[in-house]
Design a protein around this motif. Structure first.
Motif, mmCIF file in Angstrom:
data_model
loop_
_atom_site.group_PDB
_atom_site.id
_atom_site.type_symbol
_atom_site.label_atom_id
_atom_site.label_comp_id
_atom_site.label_asym_id
_atom_site.label_seq_id
_atom_site.Cartn_x
_atom_site.Cartn_y
_atom_site.Cartn_z
ATOM 1 N N GLY A 263 14.657 8.326 -14.349
ATOM 2 C CA GLY A 263 13.752 7.232 -14.656
ATOM 3 C C GLY A 263 12.665 7.578 -15.639
ATOM 4 O O GLY A 263 12.274 8.738 -15.788
ATOM 5 N N TRP B 260 6.699 7.098 -6.418
ATOM 6 C CA TRP B 260 7.147 7.646 -7.707
ATOM 7 C C TRP B 260 5.952 7.882 -8.630
ATOM 8 O O TRP B 260 5.073 7.019 -8.765
ATOM 9 C CB TRP B 260 8.128 6.693 -8.357
ATOM 10 C CG TRP B 260 9.330 7.383 -8.951
ATOM 11 C CD1 TRP B 260 9.601 8.704 -8.952
ATOM 12 C CD2 TRP B 260 10.429 6.739 -9.599
ATOM 13 N NE1 TRP B 260 10.801 8.954 -9.570
ATOM 14 C CE2 TRP B 260 11.340 7.756 -9.979
ATOM 15 C CE3 TRP B 260 10.744 5.423 -9.913
ATOM 16 C CZ2 TRP B 260 12.529 7.489 -10.657
ATOM 17 C CZ3 TRP B 260 11.932 5.152 -10.577
ATOM 18 C CH2 TRP B 260 12.812 6.175 -10.943
ATOM 19 N N ILE C 221 15.669 2.806 -15.072
ATOM 20 C CA ILE C 221 16.404 3.707 -14.189
ATOM 21 C C ILE C 221 17.810 3.806 -14.760
ATOM 22 O O ILE C 221 18.544 2.810 -14.785
ATOM 23 C CB ILE C 221 16.421 3.195 -12.737
ATOM 24 C CG1 ILE C 221 14.988 3.012 -12.223
ATOM 25 C CG2 ILE C 221 17.189 4.170 -11.845
ATOM 26 C CD1 ILE C 221 14.913 2.409 -10.837
#
Length: 768
Positions: free
Chosen positions: A74, A33, A115
């Motif tokens: 997120g 990520w 998240i």
């Protein structure tokens, strides 16, 4: 040995594989990520609030993270801030205090990972000026550390509630926040609207210095649910409800395992569902999945070392829609331990959606003719063809867990009038080897205890049917298991090898065997409603085992000896030579009593202390003049009859016992089930001679270790010199009390406070 897998191979060969790459892609995205440098903003004194949690972003920078599965879910914060957590329920506040020495948390942080499957990100987009920035503070290490708690490299596992929200299209308000505290281990806050209790607070497990493992500290309903006082039935929020299982399994002597599971289910979620997770033992691999009509599901994923099978239905199934899936799978769920077959996971051998929900099972097993085989339910048929034994089983009522056992067992049968036949299966050669090993380690052990096991099981069955109510027609199978713990299922008990080989003169084996038999009433027939109520299953079964020992012994010495040992375990839990450790929680917290810093508490509290609660109820409801237990026994019989084949709560049990006690028991349950206090009584007395040969006893009691208002009726034994005695109950409800017993007709030899160990307490003194 000739063995046929024709059914499975033919079926599997006709199915095209439909393995999903989407979940692997999602895992890879999470694992790598990155922030979106085009969506960054500075923040000062910015607040985010969700339910009982607050996040004050004092000064720092927010960056959105790249989309996952096409969805923006997120963002991270780097800077200075503080996290607050304010549970409303006093029990949860006290549990927080046991773990953090504060009833409400306030911790500084320097990094957050959010998240969010609610409207949080859209709110931020409206309130804050996001723009491109290239000089974002270093974040990669903190982000990687945060993700370690929700990703497992082995098997490509992603935290199931999170992955459910990423895969299914409908939003439901899910939130997960990783809080990197400035001066302590991280915390994780979660809101899962699909769970029975939506709010969770995790911490890093204290005994995991290398691995990043979460453990639950707080778990409770949302503020909306709490203040509305709405009772939410367990499983009411499940996306699907399993209507039935049809299982066909083949097991060889190797022992190789392969199976087909037909799962019929009904969609329960108002939002519908597309991706469905099933839990399947980690070493089982799925070959293929199809609908009942033979068409393939859109996709599925089940990696080795990952206990979750994800199935993509291909479209959003609507509420009320009934479907049936067929899953073909195989793997190492069985193993050999010294010539005995071990079921590695006694319930994970078939795909499970909700471990607590009951359903109907129809099962067919193909096993070697040379091995004995038994499963839960009624055996409808059995035939042998080319050294293969095929048996067909059916549960006529819904059950929670299905299991089986097989092996090279010898059988010992007990058939007595008035009770179900008892079949004891044991591997004599294996038990002999285990006994020899125990002896080599300095223990008392001997093989060949099947007669003792059979006698205890049969006698316990008869005793419990007298005390609790008639159980079931049919047989009870006791199968020896090469493990140190036992498990009970409907009509079937996996009994530890220790019960067959360990020589115990103190009654512990009898208690344990009877405990497992008692689960046929408490846990199997009468289920517990939630984890808060699991003490009913374990506490009633534990005390039933002890009660059986008392009834089957010449005297009560062994009974009181074990009861005293359990009391000492409860009182001495984490009491050290130089101080003490974290205090234990209340019974009502169930499995949450077990954490990395309180590993033994689940057994001590949910088994031993819960058994003591039943013991205290028995003695409170006992007529001390003739020791009649009619009210207590009738209460248990009504509880069993009322909640047979149902799930009962703590309050259900209290209501039934109040009817037979004839009094309110709210104070008792508040103290002993919802509370943690343990009384110590300092007792002394003096005897005064009166005219006409009579005597008066003055008693002094000092009560410690309990809050104001704590009370218990405590029996006092007055023993005379000719085996005559009297028992007088006295309500102890003040820090200090001085009182006189009724005038006695003769001089007492002994005065004993807390006769018959009626109260879980410590008594100091007893001097004249």
């Amino acid at each position: 040995m000739k063995f046929s897998f024709l059914f499975f191979f033919t079926a599997i060969a006709s199915i095209a594989y439909a393995r999903s790459t989407l979940i692997d892609s999602v895992y890879s995205t999470f694992d790598n990520w990155q922030i979106d440098k085009a969506l960054v903003t500075d923040v000062n004194d910015f607040d985010i609030s969700r339910d009982v949690a607050g996040f004050h972003l004092k000064k720092g920078r927010i960056a959105m993270l790249k989309p996952v599965n096409g969805r923006e879910i997120g963002f991270i914060f780097v800077g200075e801030g503080n996290f607050t957590f304010n549970p409303m329920d006093p029990i949860e506040q006290d549990h927080l205090f046991r773990n953090f020495e504060r009833k409400n948390l306030k911790s500084d942080f320097d990094f957050l990972l959010f998240i969010a499957d609610d409207n949080l990100i859209s709110e931020l987009r409206l309130q804050l000026p996001f723009k491109p920035m290239d000089d974002f503070p270093s974040y990669q290490r903190n982000l990687a550390n945060a993700l370690d708690y929700i990703l497992h490299e082995d098997g490509g596992y992603v935290h199931t509630p999170l992955l459910r929200r990423v895969l299914n299209p409908a939003r439901n308000g899910y939130l997960y926040v990783h809080i990197n505290r400035t001066h302590d281990d991280p915390l994780m806050f979660e809101i899962n609207p699909s769970a029975d209790e939506e709010i969770r607070l995790y911490r890093r497990a204290k005994t995991a210095p290398v691995f990043d493992i979460r453990e639950i500290i707080s778990l409770f309903p949302s503020q909306e649910t709490y203040y509305s006082r709405r009772a939410i039935e367990p499983g009411a929020k499940d996306e699907i409800i399993i209507d039935s299982y049809e299982l066909e399994c083949s097991i060889t002597s190797s022992p190789d395992f392969s199976a087909r599971a037909k799962i019929t289910f009904t969609v329960n979620s108002p939002r519908g569902v597309r991706w469905i997770p099933f839990f399947l033992y980690r070493d089982l691999l799925v070959d293929s999945v199809q609908w009942l009509d033979g068409t393939n599901v859109n996709a599925f994923t089940k990696h080795e070392e990952n206990p979750v099978l994800w199935i993509d239905c291909g479209r959003n199934l609507k509420k009320g829609e009934q479907q049936a899936l067929q899953v073909w799978y195989d793997g190492e769920v069985l193993d050999y331990i010294g010539g005995r077959i071990l079921i590695k996971n006694s319930t994970g051998w078939y795909p499970i959606y909700n471990r607590k929900k009951k359903t109907i099972f129809e099962m067919t097993f193909h096993t070697p003719e040379s091995m004995r085989f038994v499963a839960v339910g009624e055996k409808l048929s059995e035939n042998i063809d080319e050294d293969v034994r095929t048996t067909h089983w059916f549960t006529r009522i819904p059950i929670r867990n299905a299991s089986f056992n097989l092996g090279y067992f010898e059988e010992y049968t007990v058939e007595e009038q008035g009770i179900s036949p008892v079949h004891i299966w044991m591997n004599r050669e294996g038990m002999t080897e285990m006994a020899q090993y125990l002896v080599s380690q300095g223990n008392s052990a001997a093989a060949g205890a099947e007669e003792d096991v059979g006698a205890d099981v049969a006698n316990a069955l008869a005793f419990f049917e007298q005390k609790f109510g008639k159980l079931f027609p049919g047989s009870l199978y006791i199968t020896g298991a090469p493990r140190t713990h036992s498990e009970a299922f409907p009509g079937l008990i996996h009994l530890s090898f220790l019960d067959f080989v360990f020589v115990d003169e103190y009654g512990n084996n009898q208690v344990h065997r009877a405990h497992e038999v008692a689960h046929q009433w408490w846990g199997v027939s009468v289920d517990y409603k939630t984890y808060h109520d699991q003490w009913l299953s374990e506490g009633l079964a534990s005390y039933a085992g002890l009660w059986y020992l008392q009834a089957s012994s010449e005297n009560s010495d062994k009974f009181f000896s074990i009861l005293s040992q359990w009391r000492d375990l409860i009182f001495e839990n984490r009491q050290y030579l130089l101080g003490s450790g974290q205090k234990a929680g209340p019974i009502i917290l169930g499995f949450r009593n077990r954490t990395s810093t309180t590993k033994d508490d689940y057994n001590v509290i949910v088994y031993r202390k819960a058994a003591w609660v039943i013991h205290m109820l028995r003695h409170m409801m006992m007529n001390m003049k003739d020791f009649s237990q009619t009210d207590f026994e009738n209460g248990l019989k009504e509880f069993f009859a009322t909640y047979r084949e149902k799930a009962a709560s703590t309050e259900n049990f209290r209501t039934v016992m109040e009817r037979h006690c004839g009094c309110d028991l709210g104070w008792f349950f508040n103290q002993w089930v919802y509370g943690t206090a343990l009384p110590t009584y300092h007792f002394s007395y003096s005897i005064e001679e009166m005219p006409k040969g009579k005597y008066r006893v003055q008693c002094r009691v000092k009560q410690e270790g309990v809050p104001p208002g704590f009370k218990m009726p405590v029996p006092i034994l007055v023993q005379f010199d000719d085996d005559r005695f009297a028992i007088i109950k006295v309500l102890i409800d003040k820090p200090q009390q001085t009182f006189y017993l009724p005038v006695l007709p003769m001089e007492p030899e002994k005065i004993k406070f807390n006769a018959l160990e009626s109260v879980l307490c410590r008594v100091v003194g007893e001097s004249s």
